[in-house]
Design a protein around this motif. Structure first.
Motif, mmCIF file in Angstrom:
data_model
loop_
_atom_site.group_PDB
_atom_site.id
_atom_site.type_symbol
_atom_site.label_atom_id
_atom_site.label_comp_id
_atom_site.label_asym_id
_atom_site.label_seq_id
_atom_site.Cartn_x
_atom_site.Cartn_y
_atom_site.Cartn_z
ATOM 1 N N ILE A 1 0.821 -1.212 0.000
ATOM 2 C CA ILE A 1 0.000 0.000 0.000
ATOM 3 C C ILE A 1 0.854 1.261 0.000
ATOM 4 N N GLU A 2 2.134 1.126 0.330
ATOM 5 C CA GLU A 2 3.022 2.289 0.271
ATOM 6 C C GLU A 2 4.461 1.797 0.305
ATOM 7 N N SER A 3 5.345 2.501 -0.425
ATOM 8 C CA SER A 3 6.761 2.128 -0.465
ATOM 9 C C SER A 3 7.576 3.360 -0.801
ATOM 10 N N ASN A 4 8.892 3.282 -0.533
ATOM 11 C CA ASN A 4 9.757 4.430 -0.813
ATOM 12 C C ASN A 4 10.617 4.155 -2.046
ATOM 13 N N ALA A 5 11.403 5.166 -2.422
ATOM 14 C CA ALA A 5 12.202 5.084 -3.647
ATOM 15 C C ALA A 5 13.268 4.000 -3.549
ATOM 16 N N ALA A 6 13.859 3.814 -2.361
ATOM 17 C CA ALA A 6 14.897 2.790 -2.216
ATOM 18 C C ALA A 6 14.332 1.401 -2.484
#
Length: 704
Positions: A319-324
């Motif tokens: 549902i959500e994640s970061n660039a890394a």
């Protein structure tokens, strides 16, 4: 995320509530003590707050003292079992006082406990029913201060609220001069300071456990706790104060009576509007800080080098994640928003997810290693730290992943290097063991060679004189027989010698008497026989030495092993005699056996020497030989010595290992024997018991 209400809440609220509870307790006990002193000294100002008010009954003051003491014992950090029991007893006394007074109201039975103290000066002062009911509730709440139901309900807090509510109604009655609120018909009203002490004690009971039950809301770190602390006191005291001001204004004709209700409504509306406005500003400030904090932390999460993603527990969707995280798996931001766990979690290496599913504490973070599948089909090894959090009532797995592919590759290389080093070390140990075996064999060879040279020299040196001594003894035995016969002939000529030369005959007879000639002639044969027997024994010793060393049989030969065993026993028997150890031979007939005789004799010699060293005086060592049904040969050497310690059993055949004192053993005897038996294709076993002895069994297989 940081605590956004940090600047709006008191520091260490729970500790402050506990201090407030202790202060309430001290205040109540102080007022009760002052009232009792007023009754004792007949000081009216101490019995009542102001002239014209109701006096506090002395039993009520005693009840407040008992409840204050019980609450004080409950406030201790670690109350003992005895202090808890004492506090409960005090509360039960107050319960008895309250129940007896309430029963007296509805029945004819009255114990009149409130009349026992200062009876002559009470003038009909009885505890009011509402006072008795309030004391009963406060006593029960103090006694049950640590009781909690399975659903988290604490009866003490509910009872203290009820008791404080009864007292609060009476206090409001005093504020509004409405006797029906603090007094009942035909009964003395509740005293003003009784109502105040009951309210204070009720607050003390609530504050005694500030982190439990309903008090946990007021002391919480969230917005609910903040609003409760800001609004609760104002919403209770504000309307009461405004109502009192209205009453005063009407009585003093500051405002007309018909406008007083409208003014009161306007004042209450203004008060609550101000409260709402003030708290709205606080909430708006907190919300702004929360938004700023979310923006800051979202920026931090997006810029961090570690991959972070949130996974819905029910749907297993990201549902959500970061660039890394996107860079780690090779997906774009839009693609990552539609990923499911099955798309990138290698099912063969579920690792962290399985640990979360199996953990007994879902709030405990779990750390593990997994393999993730990239968009191009390759895999990347990661170290994941996951925990289950709740977002808007939805269970979410928050996972922080770190790429450890290079580290795992380096670990595998290190493991391979370690494996190679282990192989090298094992080869070195094997080479060292072979070297030690070779050294022991060289020592054995040198020992046997030296023994052979010694035996050869001894045999040569003894055989030469032994041969001519044996011949001389045989000649001497023959000549002595002739001389003895000649002497018998001379004895027959005694009469002739006496006639010819009587003095000579006397000298002959005197000499014969001095040398006891009959005994000498009779014992000569026995002396010569014993001498020849001793020479025979010397010849046997030389033969045993040659048999032991087998100087002429260094190759494989068929021999009678019993002969070699007997020769070895004869050689070492002298050592046993010095220590008073008897060597017993139990040798059964054996078939001709192919072996290296000198080496087998060496094994028997080593085992016998060790057995004698381990034996005590007046004990025995037994040597046995048996032929098995398979044609093998068993040789046993059993002693009655000290035995071998269990921790030394695994090392007794190691080269240079010995349990003997320094200078008394080289640690090669059993090692050499083990090598000889193994070279024959046989086995050597040992059975030992401390204090009872040891038995070595050598089994040699039959061979051509």
């Amino acid at each position: 995320m940081p605590d956004l209400t940090r600047s709006h809440r008191p520091i260490d609220l729970r500790r402050r509530f506990l201090l407030a509870a202790a202060g309430c307790d001290v205040l109540v006990m102080g007022v009760a003590t002052a009232v009792l002193a007023g009754w004792l000294l007949d000081l009216e100002p101490l019995k009542r707050i102001a002239p014209g008010l109701v006096e506090m009954n002395p039993l009520t003051a005693v009840s407040f003292l008992l409840l204050g003491t019980a609450l004080w014992l409950s406030l201790r950090p670690l109350p003992t079992r005895g202090s808890k029991a004492f506090a409960t007893t005090l509360c039960l006394l107050v319960v008895a006082f309250g129940l007896s007074r309430l029963l007296a109201v509805v029945t004819v039975h009255d114990l009149a406990w409130d009349q026992w103290l200062f009876h002559s000066s009470l003038h009909g002062n009885r505890i009011a029913p509402n006072t008795a009911f309030c004391l009963l509730l406060l006593a029960l709440s103090t006694a049950l201060v640590d009781v909690e139901s399975r659903h988290g309900i604490r009866p003490a807090q509910l009872l203290s609220l009820c008791g404080g509510g009864v007292a609060a109604v009476a206090l409001i009655g005093y504020v509004y001069s409405t006797e029906s609120l603090y007094g009942l018909p035909t009964y003395i009203p509740m005293a003003l300071h009784t109502a105040i002490c009951a309210i204070v004690l009720s607050f003390g009971v609530l504050s005694a456990r500030p982190d439990r039950g309903i008090m946990a809301v007021a002391t919480g770190d969230d917005l609910g706790g903040l609003l409760a602390r800001r609004l609760l006191a104002v919403t209770i005291a504000g309307p009461v104060l405004l109502g009192w001001l209205r009453m005063v204004a009407v009585r003093r004709e500051w405002i007309p009576d018909h406008l007083s209700n409208a003014v009161l409504v306007i004042a209450v509306a203004a008060l609550f509007s101000a409260i709402v406005w003030a708290n709205a500003r606080v909430l708006r400030t907190i919300d702004a800080e929360r938004r700023q904090a979310e923006q800051r932390y979202r920026a931090v999460v997006q810029q961090t080098a570690e991959g972070i993603y949130l996974l819905d527990v029910s749907t297993q969707r990201v549902i959500e994640s970061n660039a890394a995280f996107h860079r780690l798996l090779g997906y774009t931001h839009e693609q990552a928003d539609h990923l499911f766990a099955r798309d990138f979690v290698d099912q063969q290496h579920v690792g962290i997810k399985q640990q979360i599913a199996e953990t007994e504490d879902p709030d405990q973070p779990v750390t593990g290693e997994s393999q993730y599948k990239r968009q191009d089909g390759s895999t990347v090894e990661v170290q994941a730290n996951a925990s289950i959090i709740t977002v808007n009532g939805q269970a979410v797995v928050c996972t922080v992943v770190h790429d450890i592919t290079r580290r795992k590759r380096a670990e595998r290389e290190i493991q391979e290097k370690n494996r190679q080093l282990v192989e090298i070390a094992r080869s070195e140990r094997q080479a060292l063991a072979a070297l030690k075996q070779t050294q022991s064999q060289l020592v054995q060879t040198e020992k046997l060679a030296g023994l052979g040279q010694m035996v050869a020299g001894v045999a040569h040196e003894i055989n030469n004189p032994l041969s001519f001594v044996s011949n001389n003894v045989a000649v001497l035995q023959r000549d002595l027989a002739a001389i003895r016969k000649l002497l018998q002939f001379y004895q027959q000529a005694d009469e002739i010698i006496e006639a010819a030369n009587k003095p000579l005959l006397e000298e002959i007879r005197d000499l014969a008497e001095r040398i006891d000639l009959p005994y000498t002639l009779l014992n000569t044969d026995d002396l010569i026989a014993r001498s020849r027997e001793g020479l025979g024994r010397i010849q046997q010793i030389v033969k045993d030495l040659r048999e032991f060393a087998r100087l002429d049989e260094s190759d494989l030969h068929e021999v009678d092993l019993n002969e070699g065993i007997a020769s070895t026993v004869n050689i070492i028997r002298g050592t046993g005699k010095k220590k008073r150890v008897d060597i017993v031979m139990d040798l059964q007939p054996l078939p001709r056996f192919a072996c290296y005789p000198a080496k087998v004799n060496q094994v028997v010699m080593n085992l016998l020497a060790n057995a004698i060293d381990a034996s005590s005086e007046n004990s025995k060592v037994t040597v046995r030989s048996r032929s098995t049904t398979e044609g093998d040969v068993d040789i046993q050497v059993e002693d009655q010595g000290t035995g071998i310690a269990p921790e030394a059993m695994s090392r007794i055949f190691d080269p240079f290992y010995t349990t003997k004192p320094p200078g008394q053993g080289t640690g090669l005897g059993l090692s050499i024997s083990y090598g000889i038996v193994r070279n024959h294709g046989g086995t050597i076993d040992v059975q030992s018991q401390l204090g009872k002895g040891t038995c070595f069994t050598v089994r040699l297989p039959r061979r051509a």
